[in-house]
Design a protein around this motif. Structure first.
Motif, PDB file in Angstrom:
ATOM      1  N   SER A 113       0.820  -1.207   0.000  1.00  0.00           N
ATOM      2  CA  SER A 113       0.000   0.000   0.000  1.00  0.00           C
ATOM      3  C   SER A 113       0.856   1.259   0.000  1.00  0.00           C
ATOM      4  CB  SER A 113      -0.929   0.006   1.223  1.00  0.00           C
ATOM      5  OG  SER A 113      -1.636   1.231   1.294  1.00  0.00           O
ATOM      6  N   ARG A 114       0.296   2.310  -0.617  1.00  0.00           N
ATOM      7  CA  ARG A 114       0.903   3.641  -0.567  1.00  0.00           C
ATOM      8  C   ARG A 114      -0.112   4.659  -0.045  1.00  0.00           C
ATOM      9  NH1 ARG A 114       4.341   0.699  -1.041  1.00  0.00           N
ATOM     10  NH2 ARG A 114       6.150   0.692  -2.441  1.00  0.00           N
ATOM     11  N   ARG A 115      -1.227   4.192   0.515  1.00  0.00           N
ATOM     12  CA  ARG A 115      -2.271   5.087   1.005  1.00  0.00           C
ATOM     13  C   ARG A 115      -2.432   4.925   2.512  1.00  0.00           C
ATOM     14  NH1 ARG A 115      -7.649   4.078  -2.215  1.00  0.00           N
ATOM     15  NH2 ARG A 115      -7.263   1.976  -1.442  1.00  0.00           N
ATOM     16  N   TRP A 116      -2.620   6.033   3.203  1.00  0.00           N
ATOM     17  CA  TRP A 116      -2.764   5.970   4.652  1.00  0.00           C
ATOM     18  C   TRP A 116      -4.041   5.245   5.049  1.00  0.00           C
ATOM     19  CZ3 TRP A 116      -7.065   7.945   6.959  1.00  0.00           C
ATOM     20  CH2 TRP A 116      -7.831   8.857   6.214  1.00  0.00           C
ATOM     21  N   ARG A 117      -5.072   5.313   4.184  1.00  0.00           N
ATOM     22  CA  ARG A 117      -6.338   4.668   4.525  1.00  0.00           C
ATOM     23  C   ARG A 117      -6.194   3.141   4.605  1.00  0.00           C
ATOM     24  NH1 ARG A 117     -11.356   5.949   0.832  1.00  0.00           N
ATOM     25  NH2 ARG A 117     -10.079   4.820  -0.677  1.00  0.00           N
ATOM     26  N   ASP A 118      -5.359   2.571   3.748  1.00  0.00           N
ATOM     27  CA  ASP A 118      -5.154   1.123   3.801  1.00  0.00           C
ATOM     28  C   ASP A 118      -4.472   0.711   5.101  1.00  0.00           C
ATOM     29  OD1 ASP A 118      -6.312   0.573   1.314  1.00  0.00           O
ATOM     30  OD2 ASP A 118      -4.469   1.128   0.279  1.00  0.00           O
ATOM     31  N   THR A 274     -11.851  -0.451   2.487  1.00  0.00           N
ATOM     32  CA  THR A 274     -10.871  -0.783   1.457  1.00  0.00           C
ATOM     33  C   THR A 274     -11.478  -0.676   0.072  1.00  0.00           C
ATOM     34  OG1 THR A 274      -9.809  -2.300   2.995  1.00  0.00           O
ATOM     35  CG2 THR A 274      -9.211  -2.521   0.679  1.00  0.00           C
ATOM     36  N   ARG A 279      -8.544   2.119  -6.561  1.00  0.00           N
ATOM     37  CA  ARG A 279      -8.154   2.528  -7.904  1.00  0.00           C
ATOM     38  C   ARG A 279      -7.579   1.357  -8.688  1.00  0.00           C
ATOM     39  NH1 ARG A 279      -4.538   7.510  -6.046  1.00  0.00           N
ATOM     40  NH2 ARG A 279      -4.314   6.118  -4.263  1.00  0.00           N
TER      41      ARG A 279
END
Length: 310
Positions: A113-118, A274, A279
């Protein structure tokens, strides 16, 4: 061919896979008294290999040098993942073993992951697993080590299965890997059968476990890993203990306290978050803008002049 990511559909397939796995595991546990955990694992692999070989009929002689390494790795991970988990459950209990094992797909989700939400979703899922299983302290270092091995094997299984899915068409790669794993465990099954002389129903339970806990979910995992990211898949794996709890409550009449159902809710929320705003993979985005409009029209017109193309 690479398919665009469809997380909602992918999670549906993961749900079926998780339900099949836990149903098969519950059935296979009925044979623990005579076959033991390792015997059930061996029987699972053998039955699953036979089913996949009949259904896929893999062309082993056509496999290339590039395809063999991930297939062999997947075979090793099949055996180590199942054997170490069942051995850990026998020593430290189901709650502790499952909680530690879940760290494998959780690590895949975080590293991919590169997203804080994940990261938040993974944290929620882990909190839900802890509330659901409520692991207690244990001084059995061997059992804890086996659970860690199961965790690492599960993480490796996700990545190796994805690699096999890219390199080998259909489910032939899974069938070959399962067969190699079954061949490796065949001597174990022979020794246990010779010593224990299990009744006929033990074979039936083990066969059902091989079908529903191995052949069906491994095939579904291979299919879905071609269409979704490791992030969605890794977090979707948190549904396994959820289904295990639900099957225990409905089929085995194991009533859960409110704290455990709170954990189930956290896992469901983490998977839902998630899916929101997921995307497509980068290679899909690049493919969509790879050619300017004029060149696309030129290719279409060229294809129309040559019926053998396109």
């Amino acid at each position: 061919m690479t398919h665009p990511e469809r997380p909602a559909r992918g999670l549906a397939v993961i749900s079926v896979s998780a339900l099949s796995t836990q149903s098969g595991a519950a059935t296979g546990s009925l044979a623990f008294g005579t076959l033991g955990p390792l015997g059930v694992v061996a029987a699972r692999q053998i039955v699953a290999a036979l089913v996949l070989l009949v259904l896929t009929r893999p062309r082993v002689h056509r496999l290339t040098r590039e395809q063999w390494p991930p297939i062999v790795l997947l075979a090793v991970l099949f055996a180590s993942m199942n054997s170490s988990l069942y051995a850990a459950v026998e020593r430290v209990g189901l709650g502790t073993a499952v909680t530690i094992e879940f760290l494998g797909p959780l690590a895949v989700a975080l590293l991919s992951s590169r997203r804080w939400r994940d990261a938040v979703c993974a944290t929620l899922a882990l909190a839900g697993i802890v509330l659901l299983t409520r692991p207690g302290p244990s001084s059995d270092l061997i059992g804890l080590g086996l659970a860690v091995l199961a965790s690492a094997s599960w993480a490796g299984y996700i990545m190796a299965n994805r690699a096999v899915g890219r390199l080998v068409p259909g489910v032939q790669g899974t069938a070959v890997a399962m067969t190699l794993s079954a061949v490796g465990l065949l001597p174990v099954a022979a020794i246990i059968i010779w010593q224990e002389r299990p009744p006929v129903e033990a074979y039936l339970f083990a066969a059902a476990a091989g079908l529903f806990a191995s052949a069906v979910p491994y095939t579904l995992d291979l299919i879905v890993l071609r269409r979704i990211s490791p992030v969605v898949f890794g977090l979707g794996m948190s549904l396994h203990p959820v289904f295990a709890a639900l099957i225990g409550a409905v089929a085995l009449h194991q009533h859960l306290p409110a704290l455990a159902w709170t954990g189930i809710g956290l896992v469901a929320v983490s998977n839902a978050l998630t899916l929101i705003g997921a995307r497509p993979p980068r290679h899909v985005q690049r493919r969509r803008i790879a050619l300017p409009p004029r060149r696309r029209r030129h290719r279409r017109s060229a294809g129309a002049n040559h019926p053998g193309t396109g």
